[in-house]
Enzyme design. Sequence first.
Site, mmCIF file in Angstrom:
data_model
loop_
_atom_site.group_PDB
_atom_site.id
_atom_site.type_symbol
_atom_site.label_atom_id
_atom_site.label_comp_id
_atom_site.label_asym_id
_atom_site.label_seq_id
_atom_site.Cartn_x
_atom_site.Cartn_y
_atom_site.Cartn_z
ATOM 1 C CG HIS A 166 2.503 -2.650 -3.065
ATOM 2 N ND1 HIS A 166 1.174 -2.412 -3.304
ATOM 3 C CD2 HIS A 166 2.891 -3.579 -3.980
ATOM 4 C CE1 HIS A 166 0.767 -3.153 -4.320
ATOM 5 N NE2 HIS A 166 1.793 -3.878 -4.748
ATOM 6 C CB CYS A 280 -2.153 -3.329 -2.068
ATOM 7 S SG CYS A 280 -1.212 -2.494 -0.754
#
Length: 407
Positions: A166, A280
């Site tokens: 992430h 993301c």
Amino acid sequence: TRRNLRLLPSSGPDSPGWGVPRPGLAAPRMLLPQASQASRGSGSTGCSLMAPELDTAQGAKMRRGAGAARGRASWCPAVALLWLAAVPGWPRASGVLSRRHWPVPYKRFDSRPKPDPYCQAKYTFCPTGSPIPVMEGDDDIEVFRLQAPVWEFKYGDLLGHLKIMHDAIGFRSTLTGKNYTMEWYELFQLGNCTFPHLRPEMDAPFWCNQGAACFFEGIDDVHWKENGTLVKVATISGNMFNQMAKWVKQDNETGIYYETWNVKASPEKGAETWFDSYDCSQFVLRTFSKLAEFGAEFKNIGTNYTRIFLYSGEPTYLGNETSVFGPTGNKTLGLAIKRFYYPFKPHLSTKEFLLNLLQIFDAVIVHREFYLFYNFEYWFLPMKFPFIKITYEEIPLPNKNKTLSGL
């Protein structure tokens, strides 16, 4: 994103939906624009700039590690998509022309809509946060690249070993000494953004798919450093930061939904790209590119990002919700699409989960079929070997003379 895995229980153990509203939860409400109103936050989660805020007592407790699963374990199809090529398809539609302009542009909107109250998350999106501050023009703002394993709160560094990461951005004001974190992820968890609910009272699949940016004061140094990355990539002026803040608000208002998949013709360099993801890492890349346009100079260091690819022949356009599922729609195609999504219902027993994996394998690997929902439209993908691949690709940091394109 890293913390979003388990979803709300559906109405029964065999329900096809990804979740339903929990008793006692108010319907989501829209926040005011970030310049005037937002919620305060800390830790490794924050509050959306323009996304709906979910009212729940869980929100105040959401910090690193706070999302550990409670109650009995349940299988989550969001994990399965990291293992398998795709989801099962059924007979393709005939007589529908294929679009020839690739990749299909990501659709933007005039403003962010209020989500349906049916859509609820197991873990609250951005439960705490703060407004983006207005910096002094001559302030020096340090910019940090942040990266950590997906779902670290549940699996620790396991997915980090697989390079499933992430991404986020950190900032530090040298005038005030304050740190800030900014990231973009799903409002209702990854499963809801990738697969729909099959609600018995509705003919069409029902999608709970939004993604949004969140901003909060503080950087959880331990979280990012322990199994990931916290590295300074640039120093910008306060004026550049303020320009970026205005751009983030606009980007967040017009880019409202999350897209898991990158779809290409093959893994070979230069192969045709049919669809790009919107997640993301793409937010980080867009933000870095915009800062370069404003004059930021980035360090010459390597940066890698996780991407999930599907491989297929040229996609076939099938139609939107009305043309497929409406009164004059194609009932055969509509049934095929719903069958396609059915094995990804959540909260299965181990036996049900394994049986569904067999169905997925048969449809995608043996029959080489996949239905994709993109721009609120349905497409058929004739799948090709190697079907799915998770990569950790190096994408250089931009500079003010040559910024990234197509983000």
